[in-house]
Design an enzyme around this catalytic site. Structure first.
Site, PDB file in Angstrom:
ATOM      1  N   CYS A  25       8.558 -19.594  -8.195  1.00 23.93           N
ATOM      2  CA  CYS A  25       7.834 -19.126  -9.389  1.00 23.93           C
ATOM      3  C   CYS A  25       8.288 -19.914 -10.617  1.00 23.93           C
ATOM      4  O   CYS A  25       7.466 -20.311 -11.450  1.00 23.93           O
ATOM      5  CB  CYS A  25       8.095 -17.636  -9.629  1.00 23.93           C
ATOM      6  N   CYS A  41      12.551 -15.382  -8.509  1.00 28.08           N
ATOM      7  CA  CYS A  41      11.829 -16.235  -7.557  1.00 28.08           C
ATOM      8  C   CYS A  41      11.914 -17.712  -7.952  1.00 28.08           C
ATOM      9  O   CYS A  41      11.367 -18.117  -8.983  1.00 28.08           O
ATOM     10  CB  CYS A  41      10.374 -15.760  -7.509  1.00 28.08           C
TER      11      CYS A  41
END
Length: 107
Positions: free
Chosen positions: A35, A32
């Protein structure tokens, strides 16, 4: 300091040890992008609020049962817990929201 959760037992133990401190759970995935972008800010906040908050990182691919328990459908999702009760949740890599919720629940 940020604690990387290994499994459900580790997670539950960390909630127990936290006592009445704020627990911030970062549900993330290795793949991600957002993230990865927010991770350094979360690390910084974990040091700033070390006395009042515990930061846990949960990899949704490694700990699927925890992702299901908290109904995680997008990453990153941050869950704020006080005394083992969820008090706030938001998804997205928003530095402003992280700052706001850390301040709100550690005041």
């Amino acid at each position: 300091m940020v604690h990387i959760v290994k499994d459900t037992n580790d997670f539950d133990e960390q909630l127990e040890v936290a006592g009445d401190r704020l627990v911030v759970v970062d549900f993330y995935a290795q793949w991600c992008g957002p993230c990865k972008m927010i991770a350094p800010k979360l690390e910084e906040l974990s040091k700033t609020f070390a006395e009042k908050a515990v930061v846990l990182k949960v990899d949704v691919d490694e700990c699927e049962d925890l992702a299901v328990r908290y109904n995680i459908s997008s990453m990153p999702t941050f869950v704020f817990i006080k005394n083992k009760e969820t008090v706030e949740t938001f998804s997205g890599a928003s530095e402003a929201k992280l700052n706001q919720f850390f301040a709100k629940y550690t005041a």
